[in-house]
Design a protein around this motif. Structure first.
Motif, PDB file in Angstrom:
ATOM      1  N   ALA A 156       0.849  -1.199   0.000  1.00 51.72           N
ATOM      2  CA  ALA A 156       0.000   0.000   0.000  1.00 51.72           C
ATOM      3  C   ALA A 156       0.882   1.246   0.000  1.00 51.72           C
ATOM      4  O   ALA A 156       1.735   1.421   0.860  1.00 51.72           O
ATOM      5  N   GLY A 157       0.701   2.094  -0.996  1.00 56.41           N
ATOM      6  CA  GLY A 157       1.502   3.302  -1.117  1.00 56.41           C
ATOM      7  C   GLY A 157       2.683   3.178  -2.054  1.00 56.41           C
ATOM      8  O   GLY A 157       3.321   4.185  -2.375  1.00 56.41           O
ATOM      9  N   SER A 158       3.010   1.968  -2.515  1.00 57.82           N
ATOM     10  CA  SER A 158       4.077   1.790  -3.500  1.00 57.82           C
ATOM     11  C   SER A 158       3.560   2.163  -4.886  1.00 57.82           C
ATOM     12  O   SER A 158       2.347   2.142  -5.144  1.00 57.82           O
ATOM     13  N   ILE A 169       0.347   0.866  -6.824  1.00 55.82           N
ATOM     14  CA  ILE A 169       0.072  -0.561  -6.760  1.00 55.82           C
ATOM     15  C   ILE A 169      -1.359  -0.717  -6.246  1.00 55.82           C
ATOM     16  O   ILE A 169      -1.744  -0.115  -5.247  1.00 55.82           O
ATOM     17  N   GLY A 170      -2.127  -1.508  -6.945  1.00 51.54           N
ATOM     18  CA  GLY A 170      -3.558  -1.644  -6.652  1.00 51.54           C
ATOM     19  C   GLY A 170      -4.404  -1.180  -7.811  1.00 51.54           C
ATOM     20  O   GLY A 170      -5.532  -1.636  -7.977  1.00 51.54           O
ATOM     21  N   LYS A 171      -3.871  -0.244  -8.614  1.00 50.75           N
ATOM     22  CA  LYS A 171      -4.527   0.061  -9.877  1.00 50.75           C
ATOM     23  C   LYS A 171      -4.375  -1.163 -10.753  1.00 50.75           C
ATOM     24  O   LYS A 171      -3.256  -1.690 -10.905  1.00 50.75           O
ATOM     25  N   PRO A 172      -5.457  -1.670 -11.334  1.00 49.58           N
ATOM     26  CA  PRO A 172      -5.369  -2.973 -12.005  1.00 49.58           C
ATOM     27  C   PRO A 172      -4.344  -3.012 -13.139  1.00 49.58           C
ATOM     28  O   PRO A 172      -4.390  -2.209 -14.071  1.00 49.58           O
ATOM     29  N   HIS A 173      -3.401  -3.921 -12.981  1.00 48.22           N
ATOM     30  CA  HIS A 173      -2.464  -4.276 -14.048  1.00 48.22           C
ATOM     31  C   HIS A 173      -2.687  -5.746 -14.394  1.00 48.22           C
ATOM     32  O   HIS A 173      -2.899  -6.088 -15.546  1.00 48.22           O
ATOM     33  N   GLY A 174      -2.647  -6.603 -13.387  1.00 49.76           N
ATOM     34  CA  GLY A 174      -3.172  -7.939 -13.545  1.00 49.76           C
ATOM     35  C   GLY A 174      -4.667  -7.918 -13.303  1.00 49.76           C
ATOM     36  O   GLY A 174      -5.320  -6.866 -13.374  1.00 49.76           O
ATOM     37  N   PHE A 179      -4.296  -6.827  -0.618  1.00 49.06           N
ATOM     38  CA  PHE A 179      -3.552  -6.026   0.356  1.00 49.06           C
ATOM     39  C   PHE A 179      -3.788  -6.524   1.777  1.00 49.06           C
ATOM     40  O   PHE A 179      -4.832  -7.112   2.073  1.00 49.06           O
ATOM     41  N   SER A 180      -2.811  -6.218   2.640  1.00 45.52           N
ATOM     42  CA  SER A 180      -2.919  -6.519   4.061  1.00 45.52           C
ATOM     43  C   SER A 180      -2.886  -5.234   4.868  1.00 45.52           C
ATOM     44  O   SER A 180      -2.188  -4.281   4.523  1.00 45.52           O
ATOM     45  N   PHE A 181      -3.617  -5.239   5.999  1.00 48.62           N
ATOM     46  CA  PHE A 181      -3.583  -4.133   6.957  1.00 48.62           C
ATOM     47  C   PHE A 181      -3.159  -4.629   8.334  1.00 48.62           C
ATOM     48  O   PHE A 181      -3.621  -4.137   9.366  1.00 48.62           O
ATOM     49  N   HIS A 182      -2.268  -5.625   8.344  1.00 54.15           N
ATOM     50  CA  HIS A 182      -1.666  -6.133   9.574  1.00 54.15           C
ATOM     51  C   HIS A 182      -0.796  -5.038  10.204  1.00 54.15           C
ATOM     52  O   HIS A 182      -0.290  -4.156   9.495  1.00 54.15           O
TER      53      HIS A 182
END
Length: 387
Positions: A156-158, A169-174, A179-182
């Motif tokens: 998250a944030g990369s 990262i998270g914008k669809p490429h695949g 994501f994790s929020f641990h």
């Protein structure tokens, strides 16, 4: 003690959790829906679906794709064991491939070698927040007609540069990113996860499966002026996030740019403190990647014992962690036969350590870490020279 990580939670998060508790709606509800919208907007994804944790997100991704017995899923062994476990949950076979030692991420060339007619998907891990080579992996997946899932637990944030623009990262490429929020991650909800996708049908399946296959969500049924009887359309799961967690997550999202900025500054400082020590291998971003520096991993010089260095630092009040584990070395996967050797993965586990990094880390504590590590490595170097 300087911890390996420390979440940044303050009065704003406490107030948000309190408001959710006092609202009377503490399970999945309006705060979860708002968190999903906020997250989707932040990363540039059409759809985001919140769940209980990232392991569940990965399992849900595979379940929604109907991956099961007889299917193979290629992934990195050099990842937390949850990446492999979610494949086993579906009855599919994990196929482990090696990593690029420069980024600790899955090597697209090794992925290409491992593809067979049984391959249904690739799970590419953005290890420790460092974006993997999505351009190569997307091309490979499209060429072979297989699914690309991003294990973005730490990311998250990369960001990654695509056609000259920086995408989150998270914008669809695949097809799917998870994501994790641990609490070890850059932002946290205690536990929690998120799936993003551009596929409306997949998003619908995520939402159906996370709540027992229920045809009508609670928030719709409770808000209706008419009596509604729900149906249970498939065998689903209880994979929901609570509104308390989501309320905290929304405040954490507001902090994300600042948290990443601070971590990037700390990573740069580590480079200054440690960059000229012979044999010590520092992490480096490709020119197309911007890491959130969820973790800072250094490769130790040859013949330096990992455990001894870690114990010495711990004795000085500095917590570290060994290099990321290799799943193929653990009992549940000991009988899986890799398509090729996993030498770089094993070297990364055995000869690297993770140093403390968190947004609140002071310059003094960082210098304490850097000086302690240099002293320990210098002592090893002197021992070797004396032999």
């Amino acid at each position: 003690m300087i911890p390996i990580a420390l979440p940044l939670l303050a009065e704003e998060e406490a107030d948000a959790a309190r408001a959710a508790v006092l609202s009377g709606w503490v399970s999945q509800g309006p705060q979860v829906a708002a968190f999903e919208r906020d997250f989707a907007d932040l990363v540039g994804a059409p759809y985001a679906c919140a769940v209980s944790n990232c392991t569940i997100a990965l399992h849900l991704a595979l379940a929604a794709l109907e991956i099961g017995p007889g299917d193979e899923v290629i992934t990195a062994s050099h990842s937390f064991i949850a990446t492999a476990n979610c494949i086993r949950y579906c009855g599919a076979t994990p196929v482990f491939v090696d990593i690029d030692p420069g980024t600790y991420n899955i090597d697209p060339n090794r992925v290409a070698e491992a593809i067979t007619p049984r391959t249904r998907a690739v799970i590419a891990v953005h290890q420790m927040g460092m974006p993997c080579d999505l351009a190569a992996l997307v091309t490979l997946a499209e060429r072979h007609g297989i699914i690309l899932i991003e294990d973005a637990a730490c990311a998250a944030g990369s960001q990654i540069r695509v056609d000259g623009d920086w995408d989150c990262i998270g914008k669809p490429h695949g097809q799917i990113a998870c994501f994790s929020f641990h609490p070890r991650k850059v932002i946290t909800t205690g536990e929690g996860g998120m799936l993003t996708t551009a596929d409306a049908k997949l998003d619908h399946k995520f939402r159906l499966l996370r709540q027992h296959g229920m045809s009508v969500p609670d928030i719709v049924r409770h808000g209706s002026s008419q009596v509604i009887f729900e149906d249970y359309l498939v065998v689903g799961f209880n994979y929901r996030m609570t509104d308390i967690q989501a309320a905290v997550g929304r405040k954490q999202l507001e902090r994300l740019p600042e948290l990443v900025s601070r971590r990037r500054a700390i990573a740069a400082r580590y480079g200054e403190l440690l960059g000229n020590f012979e044999g010590l291998r520092l992490p480096a971003e490709p020119d197309w990647a911007r890491s959130n520096w969820q973790s800072y991993c250094v490769g130790l010089p040859d013949r330096v014992d990992q455990r001894t260095v870690m114990q010495s630092l711990l004795d000085q009040g500095i917590a570290t962690r060994r290099g990321i584990m290799c799943s193929h070395r653990e009992a549940p996967y000991a009988n899986e036969k890799p398509r090729h050797d996993l030498q770089q993965s094993e070297l990364a586990q055995d000869h690297s350590i993770l140093l403390p990094i968190y947004a609140q880390m002071s310059k003094e504590d960082q210098e304490r870490v850097g000086c302690a590590l240099r002293r320990e490595l210098q002592a090893y170097a002197l021992q070797q020279a004396a032999r």
